[in-house]
Design a protein around this motif. Structure first.
Motif, short mmCIF file in Angstrom:
data_model
loop_
_atom_site.label_atom_id
_atom_site.label_comp_id
_atom_site.label_asym_id
_atom_site.label_seq_id
_atom_site.Cartn_x
_atom_site.Cartn_y
_atom_site.Cartn_z
N THR A 40 8.50 -5.94 2.12
CA THR A 40 8.94 -7.21 1.36
C THR A 40 7.58 -7.23 0.50
O THR A 40 7.26 -8.34 0.07
CB THR A 40 8.91 -8.53 2.12
N ASP A 41 6.96 -6.13 0.17
CA ASP A 41 5.62 -6.36 -0.56
C ASP A 41 6.07 -4.93 -1.76
O ASP A 41 7.01 -4.47 -2.21
CB ASP A 41 4.59 -5.62 0.46
N GLY A 42 4.69 -4.60 -2.48
CA GLY A 42 4.49 -4.20 -3.55
C GLY A 42 3.81 -2.96 -3.27
O GLY A 42 2.83 -2.72 -2.39
N ILE A 43 3.63 -1.78 -4.04
CA ILE A 43 3.05 -0.42 -3.81
C ILE A 43 1.66 -0.63 -3.77
O ILE A 43 0.93 0.24 -3.34
CB ILE A 43 3.68 0.54 -4.96
N SER A 44 1.05 -1.60 -4.58
CA SER A 44 -0.35 -1.80 -4.45
C SER A 44 -0.88 -2.30 -3.18
O SER A 44 -2.17 -2.12 -3.04
CB SER A 44 -0.64 -3.06 -5.41
N PHE A 45 -0.02 -2.61 -2.30
CA PHE A 45 -0.76 -3.35 -0.92
C PHE A 45 -0.12 -2.59 0.24
O PHE A 45 -0.79 -2.21 1.08
CB PHE A 45 -0.28 -4.93 -0.92
N ASP A 46 1.20 -2.14 0.30
CA ASP A 46 1.72 -1.51 1.23
C ASP A 46 2.55 -0.12 0.74
O ASP A 46 2.98 0.00 -0.49
CB ASP A 46 3.02 -2.22 1.80
N TRP A 47 2.52 0.85 1.45
CA TRP A 47 3.50 2.12 1.16
C TRP A 47 3.94 2.94 2.22
O TRP A 47 3.63 2.79 3.23
CB TRP A 47 2.51 2.98 0.03
N GLN A 48 4.72 3.68 1.76
CA GLN A 48 5.54 4.63 2.98
C GLN A 48 5.27 6.10 2.36
O GLN A 48 5.60 6.45 1.02
CB GLN A 48 7.02 4.11 3.05
N MET A 64 6.16 12.18 -1.22
CA MET A 64 6.55 10.56 -1.43
C MET A 64 5.41 9.87 -1.13
O MET A 64 4.89 9.84 -0.31
CB MET A 64 7.78 10.47 -0.41
N HIS A 65 5.60 8.71 -2.20
CA HIS A 65 4.45 7.80 -2.08
C HIS A 65 5.21 6.55 -2.74
O HIS A 65 5.38 6.39 -3.99
CB HIS A 65 3.11 7.99 -3.03
N VAL A 66 5.99 5.55 -2.00
CA VAL A 66 6.76 4.55 -2.52
C VAL A 66 6.41 3.63 -1.36
O VAL A 66 5.95 3.50 -0.57
CB VAL A 66 8.30 4.92 -2.48
N CYS A 67 7.02 2.23 -2.06
CA CYS A 67 7.19 1.11 -1.32
C CYS A 67 8.52 0.28 -1.75
O CYS A 67 8.49 -0.57 -2.57
CB CYS A 67 5.96 0.04 -1.52
#
Length: 162
Positions: A40-48, A64-67
Motif C-alpha cells: 500500500t506504499d510506493g517505491i520511494s519508501f518500501d520495496w521488494q 528485482m527492485h519493485v514495490c
C-alpha cells in the motif's frame, strides 16, 4: 514457500530478508522463482527485492527492485551465465519504512536447473515482528479478520542444503 514483510497490523521499520548460498553450474543456468507482492506504499519508501551477492553480501546483480501488488504469483527468470562456476548468494528482501503501510511478498518454487551445488548447511529462517508472538501458523494457514488485531507474526522456514 517463504513470506517476507508483515501481513497486517503495524508496519515495522527495517528489512526482512534471507539468502541461500550456492555454486552456479559451470554452464550458468537460469534462476527461476515465483513471487506474489502486496503493498500500500510506493517505491520511494518500501520495496521488494531480489539480488545476487557474493559471500560478503556485496550486491553483484539486482534481479528485482519493485514495490507492487501483483494480484497473483508472477514468474521471474534471470540468466546466471555471468556467475558460472562462482559461489554466490541469492537474497530476497522486503524493506518497510515503519509508517503503517504494508509491504510484503510470498516466494515459491525457487530453482536453478543444471545441478546447483548448495554450500554450507541447511538454514532455518525466522522473521518476528514484535517480541511476543500471538500467531505462529505459517502464512498460508493464518486468518486475519477485519476488525481483529494481530500485532505479532512469527514465520519460520527451513531451506535444505543438499
Amino acid at each position: 514457500a517463504a513470506f517476507l514483510g508483515t501481513p497486517g497490523g503495524g508496519e515495522p521499520f527495517g528489512d526482512a530478508s534471507f539468502y541461500q548460498q550456492f555454486t552456479v553450474p559451470a554452464g550458468g543456468g537460469t534462476l527461476s522463482y515465483w513471487y506474489k507482492g502486496f503493498t500500500t506504499d510506493g517505491i520511494s519508501f518500501d520495496w521488494q527485492d531480489a539480488y545476487i551477492t557474493n559471500t560478503s553480501n556485496t550486491i553483484l546483480a539486482t534481479i528485482m527492485h519493485v514495490c507492487i501488488t501483483t494480484g497473483g504469483y508472477v514468474n521471474v527468470t534471470y540468466n546466471l551465465a555471468a556467475f558460472a562456476g562462482q559461489t554466490v548468494r541469492l537474497q530476497f528482501l522486503v524493506h518497510q519504512d515503519g509508517f503503517g503501510d504494508q509491504t510484503n511478498m510470498y516466494l515459491d518454487d525457487v530453482t536453478v536447473p543444471g545441478g546447483v551445488t548448495c554450500t554450507g548447511t541447511s538454514k532455518t529462517f525466522t522473521y518476528t515482528v514484535n517480541p511476543t508472538p500471538n500467531a505462529t501458523a505459517p502464512p498460508a494457514s493464518q486468518t486475519i479478520r477485519s476488525g481483529s488485531s494481530i500485532t505479532t507474526i512469527l514465520n519460520s522456514a527451513t531451506v535444505p542444503c543438499t
